[in-house]
Write a protein that holds these residues in place. Structure first.
Motif, mmCIF file in Angstrom:
data_model
loop_
_atom_site.group_PDB
_atom_site.id
_atom_site.type_symbol
_atom_site.label_atom_id
_atom_site.label_comp_id
_atom_site.label_asym_id
_atom_site.label_seq_id
_atom_site.Cartn_x
_atom_site.Cartn_y
_atom_site.Cartn_z
ATOM 1 N N MET A 1 0.828 -1.204 0.000
ATOM 2 C CA MET A 1 0.000 0.000 0.000
ATOM 3 C C MET A 1 0.866 1.259 0.000
ATOM 4 S SD MET A 1 -3.195 0.779 -0.180
ATOM 5 C CE MET A 1 -4.062 -0.670 0.432
ATOM 6 N N LEU A 2 1.985 1.233 0.733
ATOM 7 C CA LEU A 2 2.900 2.376 0.727
ATOM 8 C C LEU A 2 3.495 2.570 -0.659
ATOM 9 C CD1 LEU A 2 4.584 4.620 1.963
ATOM 10 C CD2 LEU A 2 6.197 2.878 2.796
ATOM 11 N N ALA A 3 3.915 1.475 -1.273
ATOM 12 C CA ALA A 3 4.493 1.564 -2.620
ATOM 13 C C ALA A 3 3.471 2.108 -3.618
ATOM 14 C CB ALA A 3 5.002 0.194 -3.057
ATOM 15 N N ARG A 4 2.253 1.605 -3.560
ATOM 16 C CA ARG A 4 1.210 2.054 -4.489
ATOM 17 C C ARG A 4 0.830 3.510 -4.243
ATOM 18 N NH1 ARG A 4 -3.827 -1.478 -4.011
ATOM 19 N NH2 ARG A 4 -4.504 -0.083 -5.696
ATOM 20 N N SER A 5 0.772 3.912 -2.981
ATOM 21 C CA SER A 5 0.396 5.292 -2.657
ATOM 22 C C SER A 5 1.450 6.273 -3.155
ATOM 23 C CB SER A 5 0.218 5.449 -1.140
ATOM 24 O OG SER A 5 -0.780 4.570 -0.656
ATOM 25 N N LEU A 6 2.717 5.934 -2.975
ATOM 26 C CA LEU A 6 3.785 6.802 -3.470
ATOM 27 C C LEU A 6 3.703 6.927 -4.986
ATOM 28 C CD1 LEU A 6 6.369 8.418 -2.826
ATOM 29 C CD2 LEU A 6 7.657 6.304 -3.135
ATOM 30 N N ALA A 7 3.429 5.800 -5.644
ATOM 31 C CA ALA A 7 3.322 5.820 -7.097
ATOM 32 C C ALA A 7 2.135 6.664 -7.561
ATOM 33 C CB ALA A 7 3.193 4.391 -7.624
ATOM 34 N N ARG A 8 1.014 6.609 -6.833
ATOM 35 C CA ARG A 8 -0.174 7.371 -7.227
ATOM 36 C C ARG A 8 0.032 8.875 -7.044
ATOM 37 N NH1 ARG A 8 -4.973 4.109 -7.527
ATOM 38 N NH2 ARG A 8 -6.162 6.032 -7.826
ATOM 39 N N ALA A 9 0.905 9.254 -6.098
ATOM 40 C CA ALA A 9 1.133 10.672 -5.830
ATOM 41 C C ALA A 9 2.005 11.323 -6.889
ATOM 42 C CB ALA A 9 1.766 10.856 -4.453
ATOM 43 N N ILE A 10 2.688 10.515 -7.699
ATOM 44 C CA ILE A 10 3.566 11.021 -8.750
ATOM 45 C C ILE A 10 2.908 10.743 -10.102
ATOM 46 C CG2 ILE A 10 5.871 10.916 -9.745
ATOM 47 C CD1 ILE A 10 5.818 11.870 -6.848
ATOM 48 N N ASP A 11 2.880 11.753 -10.960
ATOM 49 C CA ASP A 11 2.253 11.593 -12.262
ATOM 50 C C ASP A 11 3.249 11.007 -13.271
ATOM 51 O OD1 ASP A 11 0.399 11.674 -14.265
ATOM 52 O OD2 ASP A 11 0.706 13.800 -14.730
ATOM 53 N N GLY A 12 3.645 9.742 -13.037
ATOM 54 C CA GLY A 12 4.562 9.057 -13.928
ATOM 55 C C GLY A 12 4.028 7.687 -14.290
ATOM 56 N N THR A 13 4.780 6.956 -15.102
ATOM 57 C CA THR A 13 4.359 5.608 -15.467
ATOM 58 C C THR A 13 4.677 4.646 -14.333
ATOM 59 O OG1 THR A 13 6.488 5.246 -16.567
ATOM 60 C CG2 THR A 13 4.665 6.019 -17.929
ATOM 61 N N VAL A 14 3.766 3.718 -14.094
ATOM 62 C CA VAL A 14 3.897 2.770 -12.983
ATOM 63 C C VAL A 14 3.591 1.362 -13.489
ATOM 64 C CG1 VAL A 14 3.102 2.128 -10.677
ATOM 65 C CG2 VAL A 14 3.137 4.544 -11.355
ATOM 66 N N THR A 15 4.427 0.417 -13.109
ATOM 67 C CA THR A 15 4.139 -0.993 -13.369
ATOM 68 C C THR A 15 4.300 -1.768 -12.067
ATOM 69 O OG1 THR A 15 6.434 -1.469 -13.989
ATOM 70 C CG2 THR A 15 4.893 -0.937 -15.778
ATOM 71 N N ARG A 16 3.654 -2.903 -12.024
ATOM 72 C CA ARG A 16 3.751 -3.758 -10.835
ATOM 73 C C ARG A 16 4.104 -5.168 -11.262
ATOM 74 N NH1 ARG A 16 -0.835 -4.688 -6.113
ATOM 75 N NH2 ARG A 16 0.071 -6.568 -5.213
ATOM 76 N N ILE A 17 5.056 -5.755 -10.553
ATOM 77 C CA ILE A 17 5.484 -7.123 -10.815
ATOM 78 C C ILE A 17 5.177 -7.952 -9.569
ATOM 79 C CG2 ILE A 17 7.372 -8.635 -11.507
ATOM 80 C CD1 ILE A 17 8.882 -6.140 -12.450
ATOM 81 N N GLN A 18 4.353 -8.957 -9.719
ATOM 82 C CA GLN A 18 4.087 -9.881 -8.619
ATOM 83 C C GLN A 18 5.094 -11.018 -8.719
ATOM 84 O OE1 GLN A 18 1.621 -9.541 -6.080
ATOM 85 N NE2 GLN A 18 2.984 -11.100 -5.210
ATOM 86 N N PHE A 19 6.077 -10.998 -7.824
ATOM 87 C CA PHE A 19 7.131 -12.008 -7.879
ATOM 88 C C PHE A 19 6.613 -13.335 -7.335
ATOM 89 C CE2 PHE A 19 9.610 -8.268 -8.548
ATOM 90 C CZ PHE A 19 10.741 -8.683 -9.242
ATOM 91 N N THR A 20 6.743 -14.375 -8.158
ATOM 92 C CA THR A 20 6.315 -15.726 -7.804
ATOM 93 C C THR A 20 7.418 -16.697 -8.213
ATOM 94 O OG1 THR A 20 5.206 -15.948 -9.951
ATOM 95 C CG2 THR A 20 3.855 -15.207 -8.082
ATOM 96 N N PRO A 21 7.408 -17.920 -7.704
ATOM 97 C CA PRO A 21 8.470 -18.876 -8.058
ATOM 98 C C PRO A 21 8.572 -19.167 -9.551
ATOM 99 C CG PRO A 21 7.299 -19.623 -6.099
ATOM 100 C CD PRO A 21 6.544 -18.443 -6.617
#
Length: 338
Positions: free
Chosen positions: A72-92
């Motif tokens: 949630m902290l990572a997503r909130s920081l990303a939402r506060a900045i008007d830049g491109t955002v991607t998310r990687i769900q690390f799995t085995p």
């Protein structure tokens, strides 16, 4: 030859950016902090450290048990900045090509085309990074250090600014892999969220009855403003005495009998860069020894390894190392200016 994929071309700019004064930088930084705090209540220190890393052009590692707000902290920081955002769900089963990209043969053109991976963004959120195999984790090494990706003999530049905000669970938990030392050293700082206090937890229960507050977050800083803020941080003055102080702390970790792997020169460099960002957030155009003191544990703690003798029967090595770093800071004399 460096080739830039279309997904990142518009985000890459020259190193120079318009000047920004310390008051404007401080006010913009405070807007970001206040915005993130609408979602992450009662964790101002963690929010400020996350913004410090962003402005210092570093990468952030958030480590704690599940459910305390790391993502949630990572997503909130990303939402506060008007830049491109991607998310990687690390799995085995995540592959390195899922992170960096892959060359695909185009039947019509009879040529290979590069398909950018998730790393091509201004802010890359790596969720539960230590649940992927070491091979996949290592796919981020070049990107984090050199801001580029090499695939099939070609080099592709990344967006600017570029930050990886990764979360991980404690290594003692099931299904996790310890991050290699080389990767830990590429994270500028590591923070822990901790459990909220009772009042914050009660407020959270009421605020999220009907909606998630992150859905209401709007960017408060444009990408161009962020670049100006980063340029302003670079210009913050660091006196020779403060630099000597940072070096003295780093060297003390290498000589401490309880530490078997001390701070690298990269760690010293990033400690000073982070201190410049913290000074800028505070509205100052110069670094104080207090800035070094405040950041020594989050910047150095995750890079160090304690000796077996010092560790003894303790299981939480990270807490022990942080205590050693704090002891070193408390015992290191601040050089006098000349």
């Amino acid at each position: 030859m460096t080739t830039l994929p279309p997904a990142a071309r518009e985000a890459v700019v020259a190193a120079s950016a318009p000047a920004i004064d310390s008051v404007e930088l401080r006010d913009a930084a405070h807007r970001v902090v206040e915005s993130v705090e609408r979602v992450i209540d009662g964790k101002r220190a963690q929010v400020v450290t996350a913004l410090t890393v962003l402005l210092a052009e570093g990468h952030l590692l958030i480590e704690d048990v599940p459910g305390v707000g790391k993502t949630m902290l990572a997503r909130s920081l990303a939402r506060a900045i008007d830049g491109t955002v991607t998310r990687i769900q690390f799995t085995p089963d995540l592959l390195p090509s899922d992170v960096t990209g892959v060359s695909v043969f185009n039947q019509s053109s009879r040529e290979f085309e590069f398909k950018p991976g998730a790393v091509f963004a201004n802010i890359v959120i790596g969720d539960e990074i230590n649940r992927a195999s070491p091979k996949t984790q290592s796919a981020l090494l070049e990107a984090m250090e050199e801001r580029q990706v090499s695939v099939d003999g070609r080099t592709y530049g990344l967006a600017s600014p570029f930050i990886v905000v990764a979360t991980q669970n404690p290594v003692e938990m099931e299904g996790t892999y310890a991050l290699p030392e080389a990767q830990r050293d590429r994270f500028m700082a590591r923070i822990a969220m901790g459990y909220p206090d009772a009042a914050s937890e009660v407020e959270m229960l009421g605020a999220r009855d009907l909606e998630n507050p992150i859905d209401a977050l709007e960017p408060v800083v444009t990408l161009e403003m962020l670049r100006r803020m980063i340029a302003g941080v670079r210009a913050v003055f660091t006196s020779p005495a403060v630099k000597e102080y940072a070096v003295a702390i780093a060297r003390a970790t290498r000589d401490d009998p309880d530490i078997r792997l001390g701070a690298s020169p990269r760690a010293t460099l990033q400690l000073v860069r982070a201190a410049k960002a913290l000074a800028a957030i505070d509205g100052r155009a110069f670094v104080l020894p207090d800035d070094i003191d405040a950041l020594a544990v989050p910047v150095l703690g995750h890079r160090l390894l304690a000796t077996s003798r010092a560790l003894g029967k303790q299981h939480e090595s990270s807490r022990l190392v942080e205590e050693i770093v704090q002891r070193i800071v408390d015992s290191t004399r601040v050089p006098t200016g000349r």
